[in-house]
Motif scaffolding. Structure first.
Motif, PDB file in Angstrom:
ATOM      1  N   SER A 175       0.847  -1.195   0.000  1.00 42.51           N
ATOM      2  CA  SER A 175       0.000   0.000   0.000  1.00 42.51           C
ATOM      3  C   SER A 175       0.881   1.243   0.000  1.00 42.51           C
ATOM      4  CB  SER A 175      -0.904   0.008   1.241  1.00 42.51           C
ATOM      5  OG  SER A 175      -1.822   1.087   1.179  1.00 42.51           O
ATOM      6  N   PRO A 176       0.560   2.227  -0.833  1.00 45.97           N
ATOM      7  CA  PRO A 176       1.390   3.433  -0.892  1.00 45.97           C
ATOM      8  C   PRO A 176       1.105   4.391   0.255  1.00 45.97           C
ATOM      9  CG  PRO A 176      -0.475   3.664  -2.360  1.00 45.97           C
ATOM     10  CD  PRO A 176      -0.558   2.271  -1.788  1.00 45.97           C
ATOM     11  N   ASP A 177       2.071   5.240   0.530  1.00 40.42           N
ATOM     12  CA  ASP A 177       1.810   6.424   1.340  1.00 40.42           C
ATOM     13  C   ASP A 177       1.154   7.465   0.435  1.00 40.42           C
ATOM     14  OD1 ASP A 177       3.051   5.229   3.492  1.00 40.42           O
ATOM     15  OD2 ASP A 177       4.942   6.310   3.253  1.00 40.42           O
ATOM     16  N   ILE A 178       0.223   8.227   0.969  1.00 37.23           N
ATOM     17  CA  ILE A 178      -0.465   9.267   0.203  1.00 37.23           C
ATOM     18  C   ILE A 178      -0.222  10.622   0.871  1.00 37.23           C
ATOM     19  CG2 ILE A 178      -2.659  10.101  -0.699  1.00 37.23           C
ATOM     20  CD1 ILE A 178      -2.008   7.466  -1.938  1.00 37.23           C
ATOM     21  N   PHE A 179       0.078  11.617   0.056  1.00 36.76           N
ATOM     22  CA  PHE A 179       0.322  12.974   0.555  1.00 36.76           C
ATOM     23  C   PHE A 179      -0.485  13.963  -0.287  1.00 36.76           C
ATOM     24  CE2 PHE A 179       4.060  10.334   0.994  1.00 36.76           C
ATOM     25  CZ  PHE A 179       4.470  10.540   2.302  1.00 36.76           C
ATOM     26  N   VAL A 180      -1.100  14.934   0.372  1.00 36.09           N
ATOM     27  CA  VAL A 180      -1.820  16.002  -0.324  1.00 36.09           C
ATOM     28  C   VAL A 180      -1.106  17.312  -0.018  1.00 36.09           C
ATOM     29  CG1 VAL A 180      -4.024  17.195  -0.604  1.00 36.09           C
ATOM     30  CG2 VAL A 180      -3.994  14.729  -0.117  1.00 36.09           C
ATOM     31  N   LYS A 181      -0.650  17.995  -1.071  1.00 34.12           N
ATOM     32  CA  LYS A 181       0.149  19.208  -0.862  1.00 34.12           C
ATOM     33  C   LYS A 181      -0.336  20.326  -1.775  1.00 34.12           C
ATOM     34  CE  LYS A 181       3.309  19.671   1.298  1.00 34.12           C
ATOM     35  NZ  LYS A 181       3.514  20.047   2.723  1.00 34.12           N
ATOM     36  N   ARG A 182      -0.512  21.509  -1.190  1.00 32.23           N
ATOM     37  CA  ARG A 182      -0.786  22.698  -1.989  1.00 32.23           C
ATOM     38  C   ARG A 182       0.516  23.200  -2.607  1.00 32.23           C
ATOM     39  NH1 ARG A 182      -5.441  25.478  -1.591  1.00 32.23           N
ATOM     40  NH2 ARG A 182      -4.369  27.431  -2.012  1.00 32.23           N
ATOM     41  N   PHE A 183       0.379  23.821  -3.760  1.00 29.55           N
ATOM     42  CA  PHE A 183       1.565  24.354  -4.426  1.00 29.55           C
ATOM     43  C   PHE A 183       2.181  25.518  -3.658  1.00 29.55           C
ATOM     44  CE2 PHE A 183       0.935  21.504  -7.564  1.00 29.55           C
ATOM     45  CZ  PHE A 183       0.048  21.800  -8.599  1.00 29.55           C
ATOM     46  N   ASN A 184       1.322  26.327  -2.996  1.00 32.29           N
ATOM     47  CA  ASN A 184       1.773  27.507  -2.268  1.00 32.29           C
ATOM     48  C   ASN A 184       2.648  28.383  -3.149  1.00 32.29           C
ATOM     49  OD1 ASN A 184       0.373  26.764   0.064  1.00 32.29           O
ATOM     50  ND2 ASN A 184       2.042  25.455   0.748  1.00 32.29           N
ATOM     51  N   TYR A 185       3.836  28.722  -2.684  1.00 31.65           N
ATOM     52  CA  TYR A 185       4.683  29.658  -3.431  1.00 31.65           C
ATOM     53  C   TYR A 185       5.765  28.946  -4.232  1.00 31.65           C
ATOM     54  CZ  TYR A 185       7.741  28.800   0.564  1.00 31.65           C
ATOM     55  OH  TYR A 185       8.520  28.197   1.545  1.00 31.65           O
ATOM     56  N   TYR A 186       5.650  27.660  -4.410  1.00 22.98           N
ATOM     57  CA  TYR A 186       6.708  26.918  -5.095  1.00 22.98           C
ATOM     58  C   TYR A 186       6.655  27.124  -6.609  1.00 22.98           C
ATOM     59  CZ  TYR A 186       7.567  24.639  -0.667  1.00 22.98           C
ATOM     60  OH  TYR A 186       7.868  24.397   0.648  1.00 22.98           O
ATOM     61  N   ASP A 187       7.807  26.933  -7.235  1.00 22.29           N
ATOM     62  CA  ASP A 187       7.941  27.141  -8.678  1.00 22.29           C
ATOM     63  C   ASP A 187       7.984  25.825  -9.464  1.00 22.29           C
ATOM     64  OD1 ASP A 187       8.128  29.930  -8.334  1.00 22.29           O
ATOM     65  OD2 ASP A 187      10.273  29.778  -7.901  1.00 22.29           O
ATOM     66  N   TYR A 188       8.476  24.748  -8.824  1.00 22.86           N
ATOM     67  CA  TYR A 188       8.641  23.484  -9.532  1.00 22.86           C
ATOM     68  C   TYR A 188       8.271  22.307  -8.643  1.00 22.86           C
ATOM     69  CZ  TYR A 188      11.249  26.196 -12.957  1.00 22.86           C
ATOM     70  OH  TYR A 188      11.604  27.139 -13.888  1.00 22.86           O
ATOM     71  N   LEU A 189       7.749  21.266  -9.297  1.00 27.36           N
ATOM     72  CA  LEU A 189       7.532  19.965  -8.682  1.00 27.36           C
ATOM     73  C   LEU A 189       8.491  18.985  -9.350  1.00 27.36           C
ATOM     74  CD1 LEU A 189       5.846  17.741  -7.126  1.00 27.36           C
ATOM     75  CD2 LEU A 189       4.350  17.705  -9.151  1.00 27.36           C
ATOM     76  N   ILE A 190       9.176  18.171  -8.541  1.00 31.99           N
ATOM     77  CA  ILE A 190      10.096  17.175  -9.079  1.00 31.99           C
ATOM     78  C   ILE A 190       9.762  15.807  -8.492  1.00 31.99           C
ATOM     79  CG2 ILE A 190      12.503  16.436  -9.310  1.00 31.99           C
ATOM     80  CD1 ILE A 190      13.363  19.322  -8.941  1.00 31.99           C
ATOM     81  N   LEU A 191       9.598  14.810  -9.360  1.00 30.93           N
ATOM     82  CA  LEU A 191       9.550  13.409  -8.950  1.00 30.93           C
ATOM     83  C   LEU A 191      10.836  12.775  -9.455  1.00 30.93           C
ATOM     84  CD1 LEU A 191       5.925  12.374 -10.089  1.00 30.93           C
ATOM     85  CD2 LEU A 191       6.588  13.640  -8.046  1.00 30.93           C
ATOM     86  N   ASN A 192      11.579  12.085  -8.586  1.00 28.65           N
ATOM     87  CA  ASN A 192      12.901  11.639  -9.034  1.00 28.65           C
ATOM     88  C   ASN A 192      13.323  10.303  -8.446  1.00 28.65           C
ATOM     89  OD1 ASN A 192      13.396  13.649  -6.586  1.00 28.65           O
ATOM     90  ND2 ASN A 192      15.070  12.160  -6.599  1.00 28.65           N
ATOM     91  N   SER A 193      14.214   9.634  -9.163  1.00 32.90           N
ATOM     92  CA  SER A 193      14.881   8.437  -8.655  1.00 32.90           C
ATOM     93  C   SER A 193      16.069   8.858  -7.795  1.00 32.90           C
ATOM     94  CB  SER A 193      15.362   7.550  -9.807  1.00 32.90           C
ATOM     95  OG  SER A 193      16.386   8.199 -10.548  1.00 32.90           O
ATOM     96  N   ASP A 194      16.616   7.904  -7.027  1.00 32.37           N
ATOM     97  CA  ASP A 194      17.726   8.248  -6.137  1.00 32.37           C
ATOM     98  C   ASP A 194      19.022   8.514  -6.900  1.00 32.37           C
ATOM     99  OD1 ASP A 194      18.178   5.626  -6.876  1.00 32.37           O
ATOM    100  OD2 ASP A 194      18.556   4.892  -4.853  1.00 32.37           O
ATOM    101  N   GLY A 195      19.045   8.207  -8.188  1.00 28.57           N
ATOM    102  CA  GLY A 195      20.212   8.554  -8.992  1.00 28.57           C
ATOM    103  C   GLY A 195      20.426  10.048  -9.089  1.00 28.57           C
TER     104      GLY A 195
END
Length: 247
Positions: A175-195
């Motif tokens: 089962s995954p962890d689920i997170f709900v986040k507002r963008f607020n003042y951020y400029d970028y969203l990044i999803l990444n591998s540990d590389g």
């Protein structure tokens, strides 16, 4: 909807790229961002990451509007079902025995995202002043951090930092962890591998964002810096630009 792109580089030491990901749209043009980092011998990690990415793409593209109150359930149930199919594939095909993959994905709404995470691939919200890690790694080293045995700085170079405690494909139920986040003042969203995050520190990430003003230039620079820092893994991420007033 975010301006988003998937970037990947095999790296300088790996024969195969076991990462997969993409930016996908359903029938009402909602957006799903996906990043998977596979593991397992004989190219099985590559099979696992591509399987999960393609299944998420197919199932999402078949959907009509996913309402805000449905997002968490859709992500959780979809990932659970895909995990069962991946696990069964590893049982049916001996050459795929033991394969698995991390998965972090984000369903995008007007001013917030719903993120699901299994493993140690991460989601971040970033601007030139702040880097906020949304997800929490399912890893042995992160467990040590959470119980106070080591610091986050020590975790960055810990010899056991690659031990992952939960992935897709190795168990029938996950089962995954689920997170709900507002963008607020951020400029970028990044999803990444540990590389990426094992070799590019937060301050470097902020500097790259401050010095570059487009997704393409930031994406290229992130890969360049990870390679320059001698990353010995595949380097992959989805980079999404958040436009407009997010406050």
């Amino acid at each position: 909807m975010l301006k988003a792109q998937f970037y990947t580089d095999k790296g300088q030491y790996r024969e195969n790229n076991e990462d997969a990901g993409g930016v996908f749209y359903n029938k009402t043009n909602q957006q799903l961002l996906v990043l998977c980092d596979g593991m397992g011998g004989h190219q099985a990690g590559e099979v696992a990451s591509q399987f999960v990415t393609k299944e998420l793409q197919q199932r999402f593209e078949e959907e009509n509007l996913i309402e805000a109150h449905q997002a968490e359930d859709w992500l959780r149930s979809t990932l659970k079902n895909i995990n069962r199919e991946l696990y069964q594939l590893s049982i049916d095909r001996p050459e795929y025995s033991g394969m698995g993959t991390t998965c972090v994905c984000a369903l995008v709404f007007d001013d917030y995202i719903v993120v699901a995470n299994i493993g140690d691939s991460r989601a971040y919200l970033v601007n030139s002043r702040d880097v906020e890690q949304i997800t929490s790694d399912h890893s042995f080293v992160n467990h040590l951090v959470m119980i106070g045995q080591i610091t986050e700085e020590e975790a960055f170079s810990h010899p056991q930092r690659n031990i992952i405690t939960k992935v897709m494909g190795t168990d029938k139920l996950v089962s995954p962890d689920i997170f709900v986040k507002r963008f607020n003042y951020y400029d970028y969203l990044i999803l990444n591998s540990d590389g990426l995050t094992d070799y590019v520190r937060d301050n470097q990430l902020q500097e790259i964002i401050e010095d570059n003003d487009s997704i393409d230039s930031i994406g290229s620079k992130l890969i360049e810096v990870a390679l320059a820092n001698d990353s010995n893994d595949n380097i992959s991420f989805v980079l999404a630009e958040i436009e407009g007033d997010k406050v």
